[in-house]
Scaffold this motif. Structure first.
Motif, PDB file in Angstrom:
ATOM      1  N   ASP A   1       0.737  -1.201   0.015  1.00 54.93           N
ATOM      2  CA  ASP A   1      -0.147   0.067   0.046  1.00 54.93           C
ATOM      3  C   ASP A   1       0.792   1.305   0.022  1.00 54.93           C
ATOM      4  OD1 ASP A   1      -1.890   1.939   0.335  1.00 54.93           O
ATOM      5  OD2 ASP A   1      -2.634   1.262   2.014  1.00 54.93           O
ATOM      6  N   SER A   2       0.709   2.232  -1.018  1.00 50.41           N
ATOM      7  CA  SER A   2       1.336   3.422  -1.092  1.00 50.41           C
ATOM      8  C   SER A   2       1.302   4.152  -0.028  1.00 50.41           C
ATOM      9  CB  SER A   2       1.082   4.025  -2.347  1.00 50.41           C
ATOM     10  OG  SER A   2      -0.096   4.578  -2.412  1.00 50.41           O
ATOM     11  N   ARG A   3       0.173   4.199   0.843  1.00 54.62           N
ATOM     12  CA  ARG A   3       0.104   4.816   2.074  1.00 54.62           C
ATOM     13  C   ARG A   3       0.042   3.807   3.138  1.00 54.62           C
ATOM     14  NH1 ARG A   3      -0.078   9.973   4.189  1.00 54.62           N
ATOM     15  NH2 ARG A   3      -1.085   9.767   6.457  1.00 54.62           N
ATOM     16  N   LYS A   4       1.208   3.914   3.849  1.00 53.70           N
ATOM     17  CA  LYS A   4       1.363   2.906   4.997  1.00 53.70           C
ATOM     18  C   LYS A   4       0.791   3.210   6.297  1.00 53.70           C
ATOM     19  CE  LYS A   4       5.982   0.711   3.439  1.00 53.70           C
ATOM     20  NZ  LYS A   4       7.037   0.687   3.836  1.00 53.70           N
ATOM     21  N   PHE A   5       0.595   4.632   6.585  1.00 55.46           N
ATOM     22  CA  PHE A   5       0.114   5.071   7.679  1.00 55.46           C
ATOM     23  C   PHE A   5      -1.155   5.641   7.908  1.00 55.46           C
ATOM     24  CE2 PHE A   5       4.872   5.774   6.460  1.00 55.46           C
ATOM     25  CZ  PHE A   5       5.465   4.969   7.308  1.00 55.46           C
ATOM     26  N   THR A   6      -1.851   4.949   8.396  1.00 50.59           N
ATOM     27  CA  THR A   6      -3.268   5.346   8.682  1.00 50.59           C
ATOM     28  C   THR A   6      -3.680   4.846  10.033  1.00 50.59           C
ATOM     29  OG1 THR A   6      -4.063   3.253   7.649  1.00 50.59           O
ATOM     30  CG2 THR A   6      -3.736   4.738   5.831  1.00 50.59           C
ATOM     31  N   GLY A   7      -4.898   5.333  10.377  1.00 55.77           N
ATOM     32  CA  GLY A   7      -5.719   4.928  11.674  1.00 55.77           C
ATOM     33  C   GLY A   7      -4.832   5.828  12.648  1.00 55.77           C
ATOM     34  N   VAL A   8      -5.314   5.963  13.910  1.00 66.15           N
ATOM     35  CA  VAL A   8      -4.971   6.717  15.118  1.00 66.15           C
ATOM     36  C   VAL A   8      -3.436   6.166  15.707  1.00 66.15           C
ATOM     37  CG1 VAL A   8      -5.123   6.939  17.474  1.00 66.15           C
ATOM     38  CG2 VAL A   8      -7.073   6.526  16.104  1.00 66.15           C
ATOM     39  N   VAL A   9      -2.595   7.310  15.795  1.00 69.06           N
ATOM     40  CA  VAL A   9      -1.093   7.105  16.006  1.00 69.06           C
ATOM     41  C   VAL A   9      -1.095   6.676  17.408  1.00 69.06           C
ATOM     42  CG1 VAL A   9       1.009   8.521  16.656  1.00 69.06           C
ATOM     43  CG2 VAL A   9      -0.505   9.530  14.879  1.00 69.06           C
ATOM     44  N   GLU A  10      -0.346   5.427  17.602  1.00 64.34           N
ATOM     45  CA  GLU A  10      -0.262   4.899  18.662  1.00 64.34           C
ATOM     46  C   GLU A  10      -0.038   5.767  19.923  1.00 64.34           C
ATOM     47  OE1 GLU A  10       1.809   0.742  20.376  1.00 64.34           O
ATOM     48  OE2 GLU A  10       3.310   2.099  19.292  1.00 64.34           O
ATOM     49  N   ASP A  11      -0.782   5.588  20.893  1.00 64.79           N
ATOM     50  CA  ASP A  11      -0.689   6.243  22.091  1.00 64.79           C
ATOM     51  C   ASP A  11      -1.171   7.768  22.227  1.00 64.79           C
ATOM     52  OD1 ASP A  11       0.216   3.943  23.637  1.00 64.79           O
ATOM     53  OD2 ASP A  11       2.241   4.282  23.164  1.00 64.79           O
ATOM     54  N   CYS A  12      -1.539   8.112  21.237  1.00 61.76           N
ATOM     55  CA  CYS A  12      -2.139   9.446  21.079  1.00 61.76           C
ATOM     56  C   CYS A  12      -3.694   9.628  20.640  1.00 61.76           C
ATOM     57  CB  CYS A  12      -1.473  10.149  19.698  1.00 61.76           C
ATOM     58  SG  CYS A  12       0.359  10.534  20.191  1.00 61.76           S
ATOM     59  N   CYS A  13      -4.008  10.877  20.464  1.00 62.57           N
ATOM     60  CA  CYS A  13      -5.700  10.908  20.375  1.00 62.57           C
ATOM     61  C   CYS A  13      -6.017  11.459  18.868  1.00 62.57           C
ATOM     62  CB  CYS A  13      -5.869  11.919  21.339  1.00 62.57           C
ATOM     63  SG  CYS A  13      -5.710  11.140  23.103  1.00 62.57           S
ATOM     64  N   CYS A  14      -5.033  11.273  18.063  1.00 60.94           N
ATOM     65  CA  CYS A  14      -5.185  11.790  16.496  1.00 60.94           C
ATOM     66  C   CYS A  14      -4.908  10.620  15.584  1.00 60.94           C
ATOM     67  CB  CYS A  14      -4.692  13.393  16.091  1.00 60.94           C
ATOM     68  SG  CYS A  14      -5.205  14.562  17.271  1.00 60.94           S
ATOM     69  N   ASP A  15      -5.433  10.517  14.365  1.00 63.42           N
ATOM     70  CA  ASP A  15      -4.681   9.809  13.384  1.00 63.42           C
ATOM     71  C   ASP A  15      -3.964  10.315  12.493  1.00 63.42           C
ATOM     72  OD1 ASP A  15      -6.363  10.961  11.323  1.00 63.42           O
ATOM     73  OD2 ASP A  15      -8.394  10.248  12.494  1.00 63.42           O
ATOM     74  N   TYR A  16      -3.422   9.601  11.680  1.00 62.76           N
ATOM     75  CA  TYR A  16      -2.374  10.170  10.543  1.00 62.76           C
ATOM     76  C   TYR A  16      -2.789  11.145   9.781  1.00 62.76           C
ATOM     77  CZ  TYR A  16       0.910   6.735  12.481  1.00 62.76           C
ATOM     78  OH  TYR A  16       1.862   5.637  13.148  1.00 62.76           O
ATOM     79  N   GLU A  17      -4.091  10.615   9.251  1.00 59.76           N
ATOM     80  CA  GLU A  17      -4.620  11.616   8.176  1.00 59.76           C
ATOM     81  C   GLU A  17      -4.789  12.914   8.568  1.00 59.76           C
ATOM     82  OE1 GLU A  17      -5.802   7.260   7.187  1.00 59.76           O
ATOM     83  OE2 GLU A  17      -5.606   8.620   9.014  1.00 59.76           O
ATOM     84  N   THR A  18      -5.240  12.975   9.922  1.00 63.14           N
ATOM     85  CA  THR A  18      -5.666  14.314  10.497  1.00 63.14           C
ATOM     86  C   THR A  18      -4.513  15.205  10.706  1.00 63.14           C
ATOM     87  OG1 THR A  18      -7.861  13.434  11.617  1.00 63.14           O
ATOM     88  CG2 THR A  18      -6.784  15.541  12.516  1.00 63.14           C
ATOM     89  N   VAL A  19      -3.569  14.656  11.221  1.00 61.16           N
ATOM     90  CA  VAL A  19      -2.099  15.095  11.319  1.00 61.16           C
ATOM     91  C   VAL A  19      -1.557  15.913  10.272  1.00 61.16           C
ATOM     92  CG1 VAL A  19       0.256  14.856  12.326  1.00 61.16           C
ATOM     93  CG2 VAL A  19      -1.515  13.797  13.399  1.00 61.16           C
ATOM     94  N   ASP A  20      -1.600  14.811   9.147  1.00 58.08           N
ATOM     95  CA  ASP A  20      -1.092  15.557   7.939  1.00 58.08           C
ATOM     96  C   ASP A  20      -2.017  16.662   7.392  1.00 58.08           C
ATOM     97  OD1 ASP A  20       0.741  13.582   7.810  1.00 58.08           O
ATOM     98  OD2 ASP A  20      -0.393  12.116   6.768  1.00 58.08           O
ATOM     99  N   SER A  21      -3.341  16.439   7.349  1.00 62.63           N
ATOM    100  CA  SER A  21      -4.145  17.403   6.886  1.00 62.63           C
ATOM    101  C   SER A  21      -3.825  18.863   7.670  1.00 62.63           C
ATOM    102  CB  SER A  21      -5.640  17.195   7.092  1.00 62.63           C
ATOM    103  OG  SER A  21      -6.493  18.245   6.717  1.00 62.63           O
ATOM    104  N   VAL A  22      -4.098  18.771   9.034  1.00 67.42           N
ATOM    105  CA  VAL A  22      -3.819  20.110   9.762  1.00 67.42           C
ATOM    106  C   VAL A  22      -2.389  20.655   9.708  1.00 67.42           C
ATOM    107  CG1 VAL A  22      -3.591  20.790  12.262  1.00 67.42           C
ATOM    108  CG2 VAL A  22      -5.763  19.319  11.494  1.00 67.42           C
ATOM    109  N   ASN A  23      -1.291  19.607   9.754  1.00 66.60           N
ATOM    110  CA  ASN A  23      -0.031  20.305   9.442  1.00 66.60           C
ATOM    111  C   ASN A  23       0.102  20.910   8.163  1.00 66.60           C
ATOM    112  OD1 ASN A  23       2.979  20.236  10.272  1.00 66.60           O
ATOM    113  ND2 ASN A  23       3.095  18.900   8.773  1.00 66.60           N
ATOM    114  N   ALA A  24      -0.279  20.450   7.157  1.00 67.08           N
ATOM    115  CA  ALA A  24      -0.366  21.024   5.829  1.00 67.08           C
ATOM    116  C   ALA A  24      -0.999  22.333   5.716  1.00 67.08           C
ATOM    117  CB  ALA A  24      -0.721  20.073   4.791  1.00 67.08           C
ATOM    118  N   ALA A  25      -2.138  22.627   6.551  1.00 70.18           N
ATOM    119  CA  ALA A  25      -3.038  23.663   6.196  1.00 70.18           C
ATOM    120  C   ALA A  25      -2.962  24.642   7.100  1.00 70.18           C
ATOM    121  CB  ALA A  25      -4.432  23.311   6.275  1.00 70.18           C
TER     122      ALA A  25
END
Length: 467
Positions: free
Chosen positions: A50-74
């Protein structure tokens, strides 16, 4: 007699046919073996993954990878990129000369202020002039292992600095009070990038960090608090490796700098746990910044440049109270679940001591620029730990958060470094595609060589059939 000779020729032809066929089969089998060798290597081809390896909630955190990427970029990345260029956040106070407490006879950096050209006196603000800082000029590159790109540029603009409180951080080793050993460095003139610092000296630093103070955990065999410490250090290590690879000296003769995707992939991106720990550290530090928002909102960002100071205050406010960030990830990391039970205070002291040791190890780095960024980012991480774990408004209401100017600078610059690293990780699919091409080249070359052998055998076979 004639029949005997014909029979002999037929047997000879059949024999040659047989050996040729066997040879052809062997060629095919070897070619299949070569192909199988590469196809079974998980690193040889990434197209099946899968070209997108990192999905779902970041371990031991309260946010998922997709949200982090989106908020970080925007939100986060553009804000932080602008914030760290302001006069308040671009200068960092640091003790750069080596005083390694663990291996003083290293021979790597014995000279105080080695290969550092101090700023002219007129460039320092009156408040921070230290007579003992001047006259310590040296062009000695021994402690930088002969690498001029490892030395720190100490050129400063003429700026006024307003001192904050002078309270030591319990999580870090350095004495942060002003003294003759401290100097200001313009971080914009000294970006974190490749310096040529590598080999046994660099490995010994990380070996000491992990083996003596932050051993790798095995699932179920370590408490959550120690697991957090390991993941923070691993995430920081990943971020540093990404920045070295993203600003790399590709051709020393031509002074050509650029991205070394092979190194970035080999050091970090090929390991999902390294990337996961990077995201964890990013969210941990982000949580510390948002938890300290009341303090940071009221802080004085005064450098004597009114317009720039107003801009800094505005950017800090945008960072702390951005509605998109609050809606997408209101609680990046939940620190309330740690340090519970009777052993909590004792465990905190143990981990605090381990982190102070890691902080002290930064003085053993045999490269001035690496030491600068190591000290800054470890102080930033120590500041995040201080914010999240040294002051708890619910159980210790008599304690109030107090931060030094230098701690705030380190914290925001660390968050920016991690934000940049997360942004680079988003380029993973394109990097994997490039690596797929690079790794498939040996296979293509070997198959091509076997194809030539096959064609030669086949041609020989046809010629013999025509005889």
């Amino acid at each position: 007699m004639v029949e005997a000779e014909v029979s002999k020729k037929e047997r000879g032809g059949k024999s040659r046919w047989g050996w040729t066929a066997i040879g052809a089969v062997l060629v095919v089998l070897v070619a299949i073996s070569v192909t199988s060798k590469y196809s079974k290597n998980p690193n040889s081809c990434h197209c099946a993954q899968d070209s997108r390896k990192f999905t779902g909630v970041v371990e031991d955190c309260c946010c998922d990878y997709e949200t982090v990427d989106s908020v970080n970029a925007a939100v986060l990345h553009p804000l932080l990129q602008e914030l760290v260029t302001t006069p308040f956040f671009r200068y960092f106070k640091v003790k750069l000369w080596c005083d390694c407490p663990f291996w003083p006879d290293d021979g790597m950096c014995k000279l105080r202020d080695c290969s550092v050209c101090e700023c002219p006196e007129y460039e320092f603000p009156e408040l921070f002039k230290k007579p003992s800082l001047y006259g310590l000029l040296s062009d000695d590159l021994k402690c930088q292992e002969g690498k001029p790109e490892a030395t720190v540029d100490r050129t400063l603009d003429t700026k006024a600095f307003r001192g904050w409180i002078e309270v030591d951080n319990p999580w870090t080793h350095d004495d942060e009070t002003d003294n003759s050993e401290m100097t200001y460095v313009n971080l914009l003139l000294n970006p974190e990038r490749y310096t040529g610092y590598s080999g046994p000296s660099a490995r010994r630093i990380w070996d000491a960090v992990y083996s003596e103070n932050c051993p790798q955990y095995i699932s179920g065999e370590i408490c959550q608090e120690k697991k957090v410490l390991y993941k923070l250090i691993s995430g920081l290590h990943s971020s540093i490796s990404i920045h070295i690879a993203s600003d790399y000296l590709l051709d020393e003769a031509k002074n050509l700098w650029g991205k070394n995707h092979d190194l970035m992939y080999d050091r970090v991106l090929r390991y999902p746990d390294h990337v996961g720990n990077l995201y964890f550290t990013f969210l941990f530090v982000l949580r510390a910044v948002t938890k300290a928002k009341d303090y940071m909102e009221q802080a004085e960002y005064d450098t004597g440049n009114h317009d720039e100071d107003l801009k800094t205050q505005s950017l800090v406010h945008q960072l702390l109270y951005n509605p998109k960030l609050q809606a997408a990830c209101p609680l990046p990391f939940d620190e309330a679940k740690l340090w519970q039970g009777q052993s909590g205070p004792e465990l905190k002291q143990q981990i605090q001591k381990q982190f102070r040791n890691i902080s002290a190890l930064m003085d053993c780095i045999g490269c001035e620029k690496c030491r600068l960024w190591g000290k800054l980012q470890v102080l930033g991480l120590g500041t995040a730990l201080k914010i999240l774990f040294s002051v708890d408004g619910r159980s210790q209401s008599n304690q109030t958060l107090q931060l030094q100017r230098n701690e705030v600078i380190a914290l925001i610059n660390l968050l920016n470094r991690l934000s940049e690293s997360v942004k680079f990780v988003q380029e993973l699919p394109s990097i994997e595609k490039k690596m797929e091409v690079l790794l498939s080249e040996p296979l293509a070359q070997e198959i091509s060589s076997w194809r030539r052998v096959w064609e030669a055998v086949g041609l020989s076979w046809l010629k013999k059939l025509q005889l």
